[in-house]
Design an enzyme around this catalytic site. Structure first.
Site, short mmCIF file in Angstrom:
data_model
loop_
_atom_site.label_atom_id
_atom_site.label_comp_id
_atom_site.label_asym_id
_atom_site.label_seq_id
_atom_site.Cartn_x
_atom_site.Cartn_y
_atom_site.Cartn_z
N ASN A 1 118.57 52.38 -3.98
CA ASN A 1 118.98 52.88 -5.29
C ASN A 1 120.33 52.33 -5.74
O ASN A 1 120.66 52.40 -6.92
CB ASN A 1 118.98 54.42 -5.29
CG ASN A 1 117.57 54.94 -5.47
OD1 ASN A 1 116.84 54.47 -6.35
ND2 ASN A 1 117.16 55.86 -4.63
N GLU B 1 114.96 54.62 4.63
CA GLU B 1 116.38 54.37 4.88
C GLU B 1 116.92 55.52 5.73
O GLU B 1 116.85 56.67 5.32
CB GLU B 1 117.14 54.24 3.56
CG GLU B 1 116.73 53.01 2.79
CD GLU B 1 117.29 52.97 1.38
OE1 GLU B 1 118.02 52.03 1.07
OE2 GLU B 1 117.02 53.90 0.59
N HIS C 1 115.29 58.60 3.88
CA HIS C 1 114.92 58.37 2.48
C HIS C 1 113.65 57.53 2.38
O HIS C 1 113.66 56.31 2.63
CB HIS C 1 116.08 57.68 1.74
CG HIS C 1 115.80 57.45 0.30
ND1 HIS C 1 115.77 56.19 -0.26
CD2 HIS C 1 115.51 58.31 -0.70
CE1 HIS C 1 115.48 56.30 -1.55
NE2 HIS C 1 115.31 57.56 -1.84
N SER D 1 118.01 61.02 -2.64
CA SER D 1 118.18 59.63 -3.09
C SER D 1 119.64 59.30 -3.31
O SER D 1 120.04 58.15 -3.17
CB SER D 1 117.43 59.40 -4.40
OG SER D 1 116.06 59.59 -4.21
#
Ligand SMILES: NC(=O)c1ccc[n+]([C@@H]2O[C@H](COP(=O)([O-])OP(=O)(O)OC[C@H]3O[C@@H](n4cnc5c(N)ncnc54)[C@H](O)[C@@H]3O)[C@@H](O)[C@H]2O)c1
Length: 291
Positions: free
Chosen positions: A191, A153, A141, A120
């Site tokens: 994130n 991602e 991700h 992450s």
């Protein structure tokens, strides 16, 4: 189907178990590796429960659910990953653990095997540097819960070849997921927003601005989000949030990514979220009891 036939998942905790369901459901032979047998046992049970619910809801036939389970190979032996065309790492968010894993995988996997990390916050380029094949390494991700959320991602590291990104992208689509390309950037897209946003919600609880249920309700009703930040944190795990904050703050020094003190107190008290039965809310089975 892509030329990738067998997908390996290394680490089958919160994320790995979900990614394994995605791969097996999409028809890939799915080798799930964890150092802990209890993690594999739990993942298999979660998979069967999830697939049974999918059948009840009419999303899968009984035959498709049974075929998905048959696609699984569960193992505590790293050498079993040698049959994989793509290996996705979902082990602990720790650069040394990931370097150690990929260094060993590089010895057992053939040259064509693509390595991917579900990290992450860590740098794809830095993880790839310890893999012995940084040209065949890419960030993939997934989002929690992976078996329900479509976004992946896709982040090339500085040395990732275009061919690797293209093959991983095709595999991602064959998994039934929706890839989005990002740079190798702390937090990628999701994130970058979520870590500071969730920290703001925790700081509101710390400051006594509002109760968790009221903060979550405000965000859901006001912004149309399906989940409030504190419900989401309970799902992600407070221990994972600490690791995310430490990794992002360590790279960016952005104050909003620094971990609020309440998180460490909650971890010390065993209030990790859903996985421990208590976080910002308390849980019995799957049911949530709001504060
Ligand atoms: N939890 C989330 O919301 C989330 C979301 C997206 C991505 N991620 C990323 O996914 C990865 C895993 O996170 P998680 O929350 O699933 O962690 P987790 O702690 O729930 O699971 C990690 C699993 O990896 C296993 N493991 C640890 N070291 C290993 C090794 N060397 N070889 C094989 N297995 C090993 C552990 O036994 C455990 O079962 C991290 O990189 C994290 O950043 C997490």
């Amino acid at each position: 189907m892509s030329e990738i036939k067998t997908i390996g998942i290394a680490g089958c905790g919160t994320m790995g178990a979900g990614i394994a369901i995605v791969a097996a459901r999409a028809g890939f032979r799915t080798v799930v590796y964890d150092t802990r047998q209890d993690a594999l046992d739990r993942a298999l049970k979660q998979t069967k429960d999830f697939l049974a619910k999918s059948v009840q809801r009419g999303k899968l036939t009984e035959e498709q659910a049974a075929a998905s389970v048959n696609n699984f190979v569960l193992t505590t032996s790293l050498s079993d990953m040698g049959s994989c065309d793509l290996v996705i790492d979902a082990v602990f968010e720790d650069l040394r653990v990931k370097h150690d894993l990929f260094g060993k995988l590089n010895e057992v996997c053939p040259p064509h095997t693509i390595f991917a990390s579900n990290t992450s916050t860590l740098s794809i380029t830095e993880i790839a540097a310890g893999s012995g094949r940084d040209d065949r390494f890419v960030g993939m991700h997934f989002c929690l819960p992976a078996q329900l959320m479509k976004l992946v991602e896709m982040s090339p590291g500085l040395n990732t070849s275009e061919e690797t990104l293209a093959k991983a992208w095709t595999a991602c689509e064959a998994l039934g997921q929706k890839p989005v390309k990002t740079k190798d950037n702390p937090g990628f897209i999701l994130n970058y927003f979520l870590v500071p946003f969730n920290n703001d919600a925790i700081r509101m609880v710390e400051a006594g601005v509002a109760e968790p249920a009221d903060i979550d309700r405000a965000i859901k009703e006001g912004l149309g989000y399906p989940m409030g930040p504190l419900e989401l944190l309970d799902l992600v795990g407070l221990d994972t949030q600490l690791l995310l904050c430490e990794a992002m703050y360590g790279i960016t020094n952005e104050p909003r990514t620094a971990c609020p003190p309440l998180v460490k107190r909650m971890i010390a008290a065993g209030h990790l979220g859903r996985k421990s039965g208590r976080g910002f809310y308390t849980y019995q089975g799957n049911a949530m009891f709001g504060s």
